[in-house]
Design a protein around this motif. Structure first.
Motif, PDB file in Angstrom:
ATOM      1  N   ARG A 158       0.831  -1.207   0.000  1.00  0.00           N
ATOM      2  CA  ARG A 158       0.000   0.000   0.000  1.00  0.00           C
ATOM      3  C   ARG A 158       0.862   1.252   0.000  1.00  0.00           C
ATOM      4  O   ARG A 158       0.661   2.170  -0.793  1.00  0.00           O
ATOM      5  CB  ARG A 158      -0.916  -0.001   1.226  1.00  0.00           C
ATOM      6  CG  ARG A 158      -1.798   1.251   1.317  1.00  0.00           C
ATOM      7  CD  ARG A 158      -2.208   1.585   2.738  1.00  0.00           C
ATOM      8  NE  ARG A 158      -1.060   1.729   3.607  1.00  0.00           N
ATOM      9  CZ  ARG A 158      -1.035   1.294   4.860  1.00  0.00           C
ATOM     10  NH1 ARG A 158      -2.076   0.707   5.402  1.00  0.00           N
ATOM     11  NH2 ARG A 158       0.041   1.458   5.600  1.00  0.00           N
ATOM     12  N   ASP A 159       1.864   1.269   0.879  1.00  0.00           N
ATOM     13  CA  ASP A 159       2.741   2.437   0.965  1.00  0.00           C
ATOM     14  C   ASP A 159       3.502   2.649  -0.344  1.00  0.00           C
ATOM     15  O   ASP A 159       3.669   3.783  -0.799  1.00  0.00           O
ATOM     16  CB  ASP A 159       3.715   2.293   2.134  1.00  0.00           C
ATOM     17  CG  ASP A 159       3.006   2.290   3.486  1.00  0.00           C
ATOM     18  OD1 ASP A 159       1.810   2.660   3.545  1.00  0.00           O
ATOM     19  OD2 ASP A 159       3.657   1.891   4.476  1.00  0.00           O
ATOM     20  N   GLY A 160       3.955   1.566  -0.952  1.00  0.00           N
ATOM     21  CA  GLY A 160       4.669   1.672  -2.223  1.00  0.00           C
ATOM     22  C   GLY A 160       3.776   2.184  -3.336  1.00  0.00           C
ATOM     23  O   GLY A 160       4.194   2.995  -4.171  1.00  0.00           O
ATOM     24  N   LEU A 161       2.540   1.716  -3.366  1.00  0.00           N
ATOM     25  CA  LEU A 161       1.600   2.186  -4.387  1.00  0.00           C
ATOM     26  C   LEU A 161       1.270   3.659  -4.187  1.00  0.00           C
ATOM     27  O   LEU A 161       1.174   4.420  -5.162  1.00  0.00           O
ATOM     28  CB  LEU A 161       0.335   1.340  -4.382  1.00  0.00           C
ATOM     29  CG  LEU A 161       0.495  -0.113  -4.850  1.00  0.00           C
ATOM     30  CD1 LEU A 161      -0.804  -0.875  -4.660  1.00  0.00           C
ATOM     31  CD2 LEU A 161       0.966  -0.179  -6.289  1.00  0.00           C
ATOM     32  N   ARG A 162       1.111   4.069  -2.938  1.00  0.00           N
ATOM     33  CA  ARG A 162       0.858   5.489  -2.669  1.00  0.00           C
ATOM     34  C   ARG A 162       2.046   6.332  -3.116  1.00  0.00           C
ATOM     35  O   ARG A 162       1.884   7.395  -3.711  1.00  0.00           O
ATOM     36  CB  ARG A 162       0.568   5.731  -1.193  1.00  0.00           C
ATOM     37  CG  ARG A 162      -0.782   5.195  -0.774  1.00  0.00           C
ATOM     38  CD  ARG A 162      -1.232   5.788   0.550  1.00  0.00           C
ATOM     39  NE  ARG A 162      -2.348   5.073   1.116  1.00  0.00           N
ATOM     40  CZ  ARG A 162      -3.595   5.162   0.700  1.00  0.00           C
ATOM     41  NH1 ARG A 162      -3.891   5.926  -0.310  1.00  0.00           N
ATOM     42  NH2 ARG A 162      -4.554   4.474   1.303  1.00  0.00           N
ATOM     43  N   HIS A 163       3.253   5.839  -2.838  1.00  0.00           N
ATOM     44  CA  HIS A 163       4.452   6.567  -3.279  1.00  0.00           C
ATOM     45  C   HIS A 163       4.477   6.657  -4.807  1.00  0.00           C
ATOM     46  O   HIS A 163       4.725   7.725  -5.359  1.00  0.00           O
ATOM     47  CB  HIS A 163       5.734   5.889  -2.778  1.00  0.00           C
ATOM     48  CG  HIS A 163       6.953   6.452  -3.426  1.00  0.00           C
ATOM     49  ND1 HIS A 163       7.515   7.629  -3.002  1.00  0.00           N
ATOM     50  CD2 HIS A 163       7.680   6.032  -4.491  1.00  0.00           C
ATOM     51  CE1 HIS A 163       8.557   7.907  -3.781  1.00  0.00           C
ATOM     52  NE2 HIS A 163       8.676   6.940  -4.683  1.00  0.00           N
TER      53      HIS A 163
END
Length: 145
Positions: A98-103
């Motif tokens: 999730r954090d990677g996709l948001r980034h």
């Protein structure tokens, strides 16, 4: 006593699924009323435990082994703890994803393929897919990602 249609209504589980559960040894009917299977009211908590086990990522075979054949339920606490550990790992993986996709959505790189974080996500995804092809057990998923 509940006939299969009443059991289905009360549990929200399709009669066909209840018949399948009986076929694989998860539940047991106590007789028939005409052509319909009849179950004791004690099967309702068992159906709830089966549903909980599936949501937690256990296979039907694992659930059957844990619940045992009798009316007395004896759930293996060590297996529950081990499955909780599996879920913890999956939560960490999904949080990182999730954090990677948001980034990647906010990344200032001209292209996602030029973003080091997005490239890392792709490598991780490829490694996971390769691991599954080699017999790695797929972790439980509550929904599509």
């Amino acid at each position: 006593m509940l006939d299969i249609s009443e059991l289905s209504r009360q549990s929200g589980i399709a009669a066909s699924k209840i018949r399948y559960y009986e076929q694989v040894g998860l539940v047991r009917s106590i007789g028939r009323k005409g052509l319909r299977r009849v179950f004791g009211s004690d099967v309702l908590p068992r159906l709830s435990l089966i549903a909980l086990g599936q949501v937690a990522g256990f296979s039907l075979g694992e659930i059957r082994d844990m619940l045992g054949p009798g009316k007395e339920l004896s759930i293996d606490r060590e297996r529950l703890a081990a499955q909780a550990d599996v879920l913890d790992r999956r939560i960490r993986e999904l949080s990182a994803l999730r954090d990677g996709l948001r980034h990647a959505a906010d990344c200032s790189a001209p292209s996602h393929l030029e973003c080091p974080s997005f490239q890392r996500l792709m490598r991780i995804a490829l490694a996971r897919q390769a691991g599954r092809g080699k017999g790695e057990k797929r972790p439980p998923q509550a929904g599509a990602v």
